[in-house]
Enzyme design. Sequence first.
Site, short mmCIF file in Angstrom:
data_model
loop_
_atom_site.label_atom_id
_atom_site.label_comp_id
_atom_site.label_asym_id
_atom_site.label_seq_id
_atom_site.Cartn_x
_atom_site.Cartn_y
_atom_site.Cartn_z
N SER A 15 0.78 -1.23 0.00
CA SER A 15 0.00 0.00 0.00
C SER A 15 0.82 1.29 0.00
O SER A 15 0.25 2.36 -0.16
CB SER A 15 -0.97 0.01 1.19
OG SER A 15 -2.08 -0.82 0.91
N LYS A 18 0.37 3.82 -2.81
CA LYS A 18 -0.58 4.93 -2.78
C LYS A 18 0.10 6.28 -2.58
O LYS A 18 -0.43 7.32 -2.98
CB LYS A 18 -1.62 4.71 -1.69
CG LYS A 18 -2.51 3.48 -1.90
CD LYS A 18 -3.52 3.35 -0.78
CE LYS A 18 -4.42 2.14 -0.95
NZ LYS A 18 -3.73 0.86 -0.73
N SER A 190 -6.06 3.89 3.58
CA SER A 190 -5.45 2.99 2.59
C SER A 190 -6.53 2.37 1.71
O SER A 190 -6.61 1.14 1.57
CB SER A 190 -4.63 1.90 3.28
OG SER A 190 -3.84 1.19 2.34
#
Length: 264
Positions: A15, A18, A190
């Site tokens: 993640s 991102k 997230s």
Amino acid sequence: KKLAQTGSGALTPASTTKVLTAFAALSELGPAKRFATTVKLQGDQLVLVGGGDPYLTAKSVKASTVEKASLAQLAKLTAGKLGDSPVTLGYDVSLFTGPAVSKGWEPTYVSSQIVAPVSPLWIDRGRVGLGRSSDPAAAAATAFAAQLRAAGVNVTGEPVQAEAAESAKVLAAVQSAPVSNILDRMLVTSDNEVAEVMLRQAAIGAGQPGSFDSGVTTVKTALKSADVSTAGLELHDGSGLSRKNRIDPRTLAEAFEQAANSAD
């Protein structure tokens, strides 16, 4: 400064991908950009046009920093512009192009409802209960048809996919939260679906098609323009769901450094 000089070798980022998506979106769109979900009228057909608002909801949400637009609001606005004549409903998803599912994702991600197919039109981030919709645009259009009927609009038949003409009359529109709010919530929670929408929005902001491939290219270009290292960078999505992604720690560190410098 030492942080930006430490670490080497591209690794599976999950993640933290991102962070790069947010970097590109801010670079190409700016913090104040908003996305409109609109209803157009062409002949006797209403067309619900997806504008890529990742936080569009079915019902109005109070006191939210990101869920600013809803189909409930849009239905009321639309009903106020129409008479008693029957209309059909189409839905336009032409803002995004290319596959709705990344080739870098595991084949079971969508069927197992881990993530929804990426669309410029959905409600509640493509979620249905505890799962995800396999066709979030159609689900949003079906919900909108019901809301229009509840508001007194004579909608006939079932919604069908359609593309609104540029010349079609805009009857109503609702605006998303600004990009700065969207990205803040996306990073804090997230959110995979929101990240994939914002990857495409970044590409569109750069004048490119709203696709996985163009989004990845836009991320790389934004990083290079900011003198952030892209050595070993390999991306297949904007969320980090792809296990094929590779990011060098230096890239992340330098992206954070550039973002901090820009905020000063």
